[in-house]
Design an enzyme around this catalytic site. Structure first.
Site, mmCIF file in Angstrom:
data_model
loop_
_atom_site.group_PDB
_atom_site.id
_atom_site.type_symbol
_atom_site.label_atom_id
_atom_site.label_comp_id
_atom_site.label_asym_id
_atom_site.label_seq_id
_atom_site.Cartn_x
_atom_site.Cartn_y
_atom_site.Cartn_z
ATOM 1 N N LYS A 14 -71.932 -49.682 -3.560
ATOM 2 C CA LYS A 14 -72.140 -51.252 -2.907
ATOM 3 C C LYS A 14 -72.661 -50.908 -1.081
ATOM 4 O O LYS A 14 -73.480 -52.130 -1.277
ATOM 5 C CB LYS A 14 -70.133 -51.287 -2.031
ATOM 6 C CG LYS A 14 -69.640 -52.004 -3.603
ATOM 7 C CD LYS A 14 -68.493 -52.719 -3.266
ATOM 8 C CE LYS A 14 -67.611 -52.108 -2.828
ATOM 9 N NZ LYS A 14 -67.157 -51.013 -2.924
ATOM 10 N N ARG A 89 -60.786 -58.537 -2.267
ATOM 11 C CA ARG A 89 -60.084 -57.255 -3.174
ATOM 12 C C ARG A 89 -58.827 -57.986 -3.549
ATOM 13 O O ARG A 89 -58.403 -57.377 -4.134
ATOM 14 C CB ARG A 89 -59.917 -56.377 -1.928
ATOM 15 C CG ARG A 89 -61.528 -55.156 -2.091
ATOM 16 C CD ARG A 89 -60.932 -54.385 -0.488
ATOM 17 N NE ARG A 89 -61.468 -53.291 -1.226
ATOM 18 C CZ ARG A 89 -62.373 -51.998 -0.620
ATOM 19 N NH1 ARG A 89 -62.651 -52.438 0.135
ATOM 20 N NH2 ARG A 89 -62.294 -51.164 -0.562
ATOM 21 N N ARG A 128 -69.865 -37.467 -1.222
ATOM 22 C CA ARG A 128 -70.021 -38.096 -0.465
ATOM 23 C C ARG A 128 -69.245 -37.506 0.869
ATOM 24 O O ARG A 128 -69.376 -37.737 2.202
ATOM 25 C CB ARG A 128 -69.447 -39.754 -0.411
ATOM 26 C CG ARG A 128 -69.560 -40.884 0.971
ATOM 27 C CD ARG A 128 -69.247 -41.721 0.902
ATOM 28 N NE ARG A 128 -68.348 -42.398 0.659
ATOM 29 C CZ ARG A 128 -67.616 -43.378 0.431
ATOM 30 N NH1 ARG A 128 -68.753 -44.670 -0.359
ATOM 31 N NH2 ARG A 128 -66.054 -44.266 -0.069
ATOM 32 N N ARG A 134 -65.732 -40.349 6.886
ATOM 33 C CA ARG A 134 -64.854 -41.224 7.227
ATOM 34 C C ARG A 134 -63.155 -40.639 6.537
ATOM 35 O O ARG A 134 -63.002 -39.595 6.337
ATOM 36 C CB ARG A 134 -64.902 -42.185 5.710
ATOM 37 C CG ARG A 134 -66.654 -43.198 5.688
ATOM 38 C CD ARG A 134 -66.229 -44.246 4.961
ATOM 39 N NE ARG A 134 -65.105 -44.595 4.403
ATOM 40 C CZ ARG A 134 -65.628 -45.880 2.975
ATOM 41 N NH1 ARG A 134 -66.629 -45.629 2.968
ATOM 42 N NH2 ARG A 134 -64.378 -45.985 2.760
ATOM 43 N N ARG A 145 -57.589 -44.957 -2.812
ATOM 44 C CA ARG A 145 -58.167 -45.480 -2.579
ATOM 45 C C ARG A 145 -58.231 -46.626 -4.678
ATOM 46 O O ARG A 145 -58.581 -47.477 -4.628
ATOM 47 C CB ARG A 145 -59.731 -45.987 -2.105
ATOM 48 C CG ARG A 145 -58.928 -46.488 -0.901
ATOM 49 C CD ARG A 145 -59.738 -45.194 0.316
ATOM 50 N NE ARG A 145 -61.570 -45.460 -0.185
ATOM 51 C CZ ARG A 145 -62.337 -45.049 0.519
ATOM 52 N NH1 ARG A 145 -62.270 -43.658 0.492
ATOM 53 N NH2 ARG A 145 -63.828 -45.109 0.370
HETATM 54 P P1 AMP Z 1 -64.566 -50.401 1.776
HETATM 55 O O1 AMP Z 1 -65.260 -49.236 3.100
HETATM 56 O O2 AMP Z 1 -64.921 -51.071 1.607
HETATM 57 O O3 AMP Z 1 -63.978 -48.779 0.983
HETATM 58 O O4 AMP Z 1 -63.034 -50.161 3.161
HETATM 59 C C1 AMP Z 1 -62.611 -49.566 3.943
HETATM 60 C C2 AMP Z 1 -60.762 -49.664 4.121
HETATM 61 O O5 AMP Z 1 -60.828 -50.653 4.471
HETATM 62 C C3 AMP Z 1 -60.179 -49.801 1.980
HETATM 63 O O6 AMP Z 1 -59.723 -48.855 1.875
HETATM 64 C C4 AMP Z 1 -59.027 -50.941 3.098
HETATM 65 O O7 AMP Z 1 -57.835 -50.179 3.350
HETATM 66 C C5 AMP Z 1 -59.947 -51.150 4.269
HETATM 67 N N1 AMP Z 1 -60.145 -52.645 2.952
HETATM 68 C C6 AMP Z 1 -61.583 -53.338 3.033
HETATM 69 N N2 AMP Z 1 -61.736 -54.641 2.754
HETATM 70 C C7 AMP Z 1 -60.556 -54.811 2.565
HETATM 71 C C8 AMP Z 1 -59.817 -55.805 1.547
HETATM 72 N N3 AMP Z 1 -61.282 -56.672 1.478
HETATM 73 N N4 AMP Z 1 -58.729 -56.187 1.572
HETATM 74 C C9 AMP Z 1 -58.278 -55.524 2.132
HETATM 75 N N5 AMP Z 1 -58.294 -54.297 3.070
HETATM 76 C C10 AMP Z 1 -59.767 -53.973 2.351
#
Ligand code: AMP
Length: 190
Positions: A14, A89, A128, A134, A145
Site C-alpha cells: 500500500k 479497517r 521489510r 517500525r 496485524r
Molecule cells: P499501518 O501502517 O497502516 O500498518 O498501521 C499501523 C498500525 O496503526 C496498525 O497496526 C494499527 O495499530 C494502527 N492503525 C492504522 N490505521 C488504523 C485504522 N484505520 N484503524 C485502527 N487502527 C489503525
C-alpha cells in the site's frame, strides 16, 4: 473530487503504490498508520493513547481513529482528492467515512484492494524488517496485524462490493505492472 481507498493487508504494498498514485493524480495522502506513528514519535496525547495498540499490532478503537481522520481531512480543505491508505479497517470506519464525505457533498470514487496471500505477506514483512525501524515489524506483532486484517478488516470488502466500488488487483508481481492495474481502475472511476 477523486477519493480513493487503497485497501490491503499489511505488507501488500500500500505504501509503495500510494506514493505512485499520489504523484500521478496529485491527491492528498492520508495514512492513518503514518499519522499514528508521527504522533507517537512526537509524544502527543493521541500518540500516548494509541502507542499500546499500534506496537502490539492491534487495531486502535474506532472512536479514536475516526476523530483523528476527521481532523486530518479538515486540515486539507483545499485537497483535490484523497487517497485513504490503511483506513477504513472496520465497517464502522467505512460508514463514518461515507458520512464525512457526504457532509461535504463528496464520496468514495473507487476502492482498490491489493490481493496478496498470507504466505507472501509474511515473507515481505520479514524483508521489510531488515530495513524499517517500525516497532510493529517484529514477528509476533506482524502475525497479530495479519490476524487483525483477516479477522476484522476483510469485512470492509463486502461493504464496498455492495456499493459496486470494489476492485481487486493482484498485488504480486512487478511494481510497475501492479501500478498500471491500479491506474486502470482509477481512470475508469474518473
Ligand atoms: P499501518 O501502517 O497502516 O500498518 O498501521 C499501523 C498500525 O496503526 C496498525 O497496526 C494499527 O495499530 C494502527 N492503525 C492504522 N490505521 C488504523 C485504522 N484505520 N484503524 C485502527 N487502527 C489503525
Amino acid at each position: 473530487m477523486l477519493n480513493i481507498v487503497l485497501f490491503g493487508p499489511p505488507g501488500a504494498g500500500k505504501g509503495t503504490q500510494s506514493e505512485k498514485v499520489i504523484a500521478k493524480y496529485a491527491l492528498t495522502h492520508l495514512s492513518t498508520g503514518d499519522i499514528f506513528r508521527e504522533n507517537i514519535a512526537n509524544g502527543t496525547d493521541l500518540g500516548k493513547k494509541v502507542k499500546e495498540y499500534t506496537e502490539n499490532g492491534l487495531l486502535v478503537p474506532d472512536s479514536v481513529t475516526i476523530d483523528m481522520l476527521k481532523s486530518a481531512m479538515d486540515g486539507h480543505k483545499g485537497a483535490k482528492g484523497f487517497i485513504f491508505d490503511g483506513f477504513p479497517r472496520t465497517v464502522g470506519q467505512a460508514e463514518a467515512l461515507d458520512n464525512m464525505l457526504a457532509a461535504s457533498g463528496s464520496k468514495i470514487s473507487t476502492v482498490v484492494a491489493l490481493d496478496v496471500n498470507e504466505g507472501e505477506l509474511k515473507k515481505r514483512i520479514e524483508e521489510r524488517k531488515k530495513v524499517s525501524n517500525r516497532a510493529d515489524d517484529e514477528e509476533s506483532k506482524v502475525l497479530k496485524r495479519i490476524d487483525e486484517y483477516f479477522s476484522k478488516t476483510v469485512h470492509v470488502l463486502p461493504y464496498y462490493e455492495k456499493q459496486g466500488k470494489l476492485h481487486k488487483v493482484n498485488g504480486i508481481g512487478n511494481i510497475d505492472q501492479i501500478f498500471t492495474s491500479i491506474t486502470d481502475v482509477i481512470d475508469a472511476a474518473k
